[in-house]
Scaffold this motif. Sequence first.
Motif, PDB file in Angstrom:
ATOM      1  N   TYR A 104      36.500  47.886   0.445  1.00 24.75           N
ATOM      2  CA  TYR A 104      35.489  47.575  -0.566  1.00 24.75           C
ATOM      3  C   TYR A 104      34.257  47.040   0.151  1.00 24.75           C
ATOM      4  CZ  TYR A 104      33.262  46.097  -4.878  1.00 24.75           C
ATOM      5  OH  TYR A 104      32.378  45.968  -5.919  1.00 24.75           O
ATOM      6  N   LYS A 105      33.130  47.709  -0.051  1.00 22.56           N
ATOM      7  CA  LYS A 105      31.938  47.448   0.768  1.00 22.56           C
ATOM      8  C   LYS A 105      30.870  46.587   0.101  1.00 22.56           C
ATOM      9  CE  LYS A 105      33.615  50.427   3.781  1.00 22.56           C
ATOM     10  NZ  LYS A 105      34.144  49.988   5.098  1.00 22.56           N
ATOM     11  N   VAL A 106      31.014  46.313  -1.197  1.00 22.80           N
ATOM     12  CA  VAL A 106      29.918  45.656  -1.921  1.00 22.80           C
ATOM     13  C   VAL A 106      30.125  44.140  -1.909  1.00 22.80           C
ATOM     14  CG1 VAL A 106      28.522  45.677  -4.031  1.00 22.80           C
ATOM     15  CG2 VAL A 106      29.774  47.729  -3.349  1.00 22.80           C
ATOM     16  N   TRP A 107      29.700  43.519  -0.845  1.00 21.59           N
ATOM     17  CA  TRP A 107      29.853  42.080  -0.697  1.00 21.59           C
ATOM     18  C   TRP A 107      28.797  41.566   0.279  1.00 21.59           C
ATOM     19  CZ3 TRP A 107      30.830  39.979   4.144  1.00 21.59           C
ATOM     20  CH2 TRP A 107      31.249  40.886   5.132  1.00 21.59           C
ATOM     21  N   GLY A 108      28.656  40.272   0.338  1.00 21.18           N
ATOM     22  CA  GLY A 108      27.739  39.658   1.283  1.00 21.18           C
ATOM     23  C   GLY A 108      28.133  38.218   1.549  1.00 21.18           C
ATOM     24  N   PHE A 109      27.582  37.659   2.606  1.00 23.02           N
ATOM     25  CA  PHE A 109      27.772  36.234   2.872  1.00 23.02           C
ATOM     26  C   PHE A 109      26.800  35.430   2.017  1.00 23.02           C
ATOM     27  CE2 PHE A 109      29.415  37.791   7.017  1.00 23.02           C
ATOM     28  CZ  PHE A 109      30.641  37.134   7.015  1.00 23.02           C
ATOM     29  N   GLY A 110      27.254  34.279   1.562  1.00 26.27           N
ATOM     30  CA  GLY A 110      26.373  33.323   0.917  1.00 26.27           C
ATOM     31  C   GLY A 110      25.955  32.290   1.955  1.00 26.27           C
ATOM     32  N   TYR A 111      24.691  31.902   1.931  1.00 30.84           N
ATOM     33  CA  TYR A 111      24.154  30.994   2.942  1.00 30.84           C
ATOM     34  C   TYR A 111      23.503  29.770   2.296  1.00 30.84           C
ATOM     35  CZ  TYR A 111      24.452  34.951   6.233  1.00 30.84           C
ATOM     36  OH  TYR A 111      24.891  35.995   7.002  1.00 30.84           O
ATOM     37  N   TYR A 112      23.547  28.667   3.025  1.00 33.00           N
ATOM     38  CA  TYR A 112      22.722  27.507   2.743  1.00 33.00           C
ATOM     39  C   TYR A 112      21.646  27.462   3.826  1.00 33.00           C
ATOM     40  CZ  TYR A 112      25.749  25.261  -0.774  1.00 33.00           C
ATOM     41  OH  TYR A 112      26.448  24.951  -1.917  1.00 33.00           O
ATOM     42  N   MET A 113      20.378  27.494   3.409  1.00 32.32           N
ATOM     43  CA  MET A 113      19.265  27.432   4.355  1.00 32.32           C
ATOM     44  C   MET A 113      18.755  25.990   4.444  1.00 32.32           C
ATOM     45  SD  MET A 113      19.218  30.638   5.099  1.00 32.32           S
ATOM     46  CE  MET A 113      17.872  30.481   6.269  1.00 32.32           C
ATOM     47  N   THR A 114      18.454  25.549   5.657  1.00 31.42           N
ATOM     48  CA  THR A 114      17.874  24.221   5.858  1.00 31.42           C
ATOM     49  C   THR A 114      16.672  24.330   6.787  1.00 31.42           C
ATOM     50  OG1 THR A 114      19.356  23.741   7.737  1.00 31.42           O
ATOM     51  CG2 THR A 114      20.062  23.012   5.540  1.00 31.42           C
ATOM     52  N   LYS A 115      15.762  23.378   6.669  1.00 29.49           N
ATOM     53  CA  LYS A 115      14.602  23.327   7.556  1.00 29.49           C
ATOM     54  C   LYS A 115      15.047  22.693   8.865  1.00 29.49           C
ATOM     55  CE  LYS A 115       9.752  21.927   7.684  1.00 29.49           C
ATOM     56  NZ  LYS A 115       8.667  21.234   6.940  1.00 29.49           N
TER      57      LYS A 115
ATOM     58  N   ARG B 261      20.890  41.237  -6.532  1.00 29.09           N
ATOM     59  CA  ARG B 261      20.177  42.519  -6.597  1.00 29.09           C
ATOM     60  C   ARG B 261      20.029  43.129  -5.204  1.00 29.09           C
ATOM     61  NH1 ARG B 261      14.683  44.252  -9.809  1.00 29.09           N
ATOM     62  NH2 ARG B 261      13.911  45.758  -8.288  1.00 29.09           N
ATOM     63  N   VAL B 262      19.639  42.321  -4.231  1.00 27.99           N
ATOM     64  CA  VAL B 262      19.476  42.804  -2.860  1.00 27.99           C
ATOM     65  C   VAL B 262      20.783  43.406  -2.352  1.00 27.99           C
ATOM     66  CG1 VAL B 262      19.093  42.098  -0.460  1.00 27.99           C
ATOM     67  CG2 VAL B 262      17.587  41.252  -2.261  1.00 27.99           C
ATOM     68  N   ASN B 263      21.888  42.672  -2.527  1.00 26.70           N
ATOM     69  CA  ASN B 263      23.180  43.141  -2.037  1.00 26.70           C
ATOM     70  C   ASN B 263      23.648  44.395  -2.768  1.00 26.70           C
ATOM     71  OD1 ASN B 263      24.693  41.259   0.030  1.00 26.70           O
ATOM     72  ND2 ASN B 263      23.523  39.902  -1.296  1.00 26.70           N
ATOM     73  N   PHE B 264      23.500  44.413  -4.103  1.00 28.27           N
ATOM     74  CA  PHE B 264      23.963  45.554  -4.871  1.00 28.27           C
ATOM     75  C   PHE B 264      23.150  46.807  -4.527  1.00 28.27           C
ATOM     76  CE2 PHE B 264      24.540  48.225  -8.662  1.00 28.27           C
ATOM     77  CZ  PHE B 264      25.917  48.152  -8.814  1.00 28.27           C
ATOM     78  N   GLN B 265      21.848  46.646  -4.377  1.00 30.64           N
ATOM     79  CA  GLN B 265      21.004  47.795  -4.047  1.00 30.64           C
ATOM     80  C   GLN B 265      21.346  48.355  -2.667  1.00 30.64           C
ATOM     81  OE1 GLN B 265      16.775  46.999  -4.172  1.00 30.64           O
ATOM     82  NE2 GLN B 265      16.268  49.158  -4.322  1.00 30.64           N
ATOM     83  N   MET B 266      21.549  47.469  -1.708  1.00 23.85           N
ATOM     84  CA  MET B 266      21.834  47.907  -0.343  1.00 23.85           C
ATOM     85  C   MET B 266      23.224  48.514  -0.204  1.00 23.85           C
ATOM     86  SD  MET B 266      20.215  44.700   1.821  1.00 23.85           S
ATOM     87  CE  MET B 266      20.948  45.267   3.358  1.00 23.85           C
ATOM     88  N   LYS B 267      24.218  47.917  -0.898  1.00 24.37           N
ATOM     89  CA  LYS B 267      25.608  48.268  -0.605  1.00 24.37           C
ATOM     90  C   LYS B 267      26.286  49.132  -1.656  1.00 24.37           C
ATOM     91  CE  LYS B 267      25.579  44.067   2.037  1.00 24.37           C
ATOM     92  NZ  LYS B 267      25.795  42.619   2.014  1.00 24.37           N
ATOM     93  N   ALA B 268      25.889  49.001  -2.924  1.00 27.81           N
ATOM     94  CA  ALA B 268      26.478  49.854  -3.962  1.00 27.81           C
ATOM     95  C   ALA B 268      25.636  51.093  -4.209  1.00 27.81           C
ATOM     96  CB  ALA B 268      26.633  49.069  -5.271  1.00 27.81           C
ATOM     97  N   LEU B 269      24.313  50.952  -4.047  1.00 21.06           N
ATOM     98  CA  LEU B 269      23.407  52.075  -4.309  1.00 21.06           C
ATOM     99  C   LEU B 269      22.876  52.709  -3.030  1.00 21.06           C
ATOM    100  CD1 LEU B 269      21.273  50.587  -7.249  1.00 21.06           C
ATOM    101  CD2 LEU B 269      23.459  51.793  -7.346  1.00 21.06           C
TER     102      LEU B 269
END
Length: 283
Positions: free
Chosen positions: A236-247, A164-172
Amino acid sequence: MKLFKSLSVAAMAIALITSSVSVVGAASSLKGKIVINGSSALLPLTLQAANEFKKLNPKVKISASAAGSITGPQSVRKGIADIGAVDWDASQDVPGFKKFDGQVAHKVAVIPFAAVVNKNVKVDNLTTKQLQDIFSGKVTNWKDVGGSDGDIIVVNRAFGSGTRVNFQMKALAGSEFLSKGSNYKEVKSSGDMKTAVETTPNAIGYMDLVYVTSNMKAVKINDVAPSEANLVNGTYKVWGFGYYMTKGQPDGATKAFIEYIQSSKFQNGSLKKLKFIPISAIK
């Protein structure tokens, strides 16, 4: 001389076998348990990597679940997950979400996102303005954007979704979503979005390409199809990186698993087969 050559070849073969056994033995001695939570967009990638990693390291246990991107870094912060899978860099502020202090972001994939419609919809291309009008509820009939007469059913992801975050920022382009009404549905995961779009005539939603099936259609946005080639060439602009977060910085089995999913073998093999794009493809 022939005997010497034969003995030399045999010695080399034994050396190679011994080397291989020692490498396998070193890999299989790794122990630990890894708990992963977060992005449903990244779940297919996580499950595939976990399956391969556990075959190489049978003493490592991995459990993975997906309840939306925001639950990833939240779970890491609470200490109930070792890895938080998320569709944005949660160590930085993004619209709607504050950064998670003390967490380290590890890029694991490039995720193409697409606007998708039920297979009965006769629209193949939508502009940014048309998408904004549809998802805000301003346009409610497909005939107003070049399709057949029919009420548009908007399917949206719940707040906290990285897709949702990516689509709202990049497609909308940051435009707000419709949030209620008889033509509005809200779902919790990528799998739920897939089911809703597949089974709801006149529906439109959005998801990463991994979930797109023959029972739906990924539409062009501004005449550009959601493909790896178009993403890599910048059209094509509607994409993002996927991340693994660690402490903090990971160690042990967690570190080894992240390194495995970032390896060129996995990135250019299983990752690409799942319709993700290697992080090295983006310069």
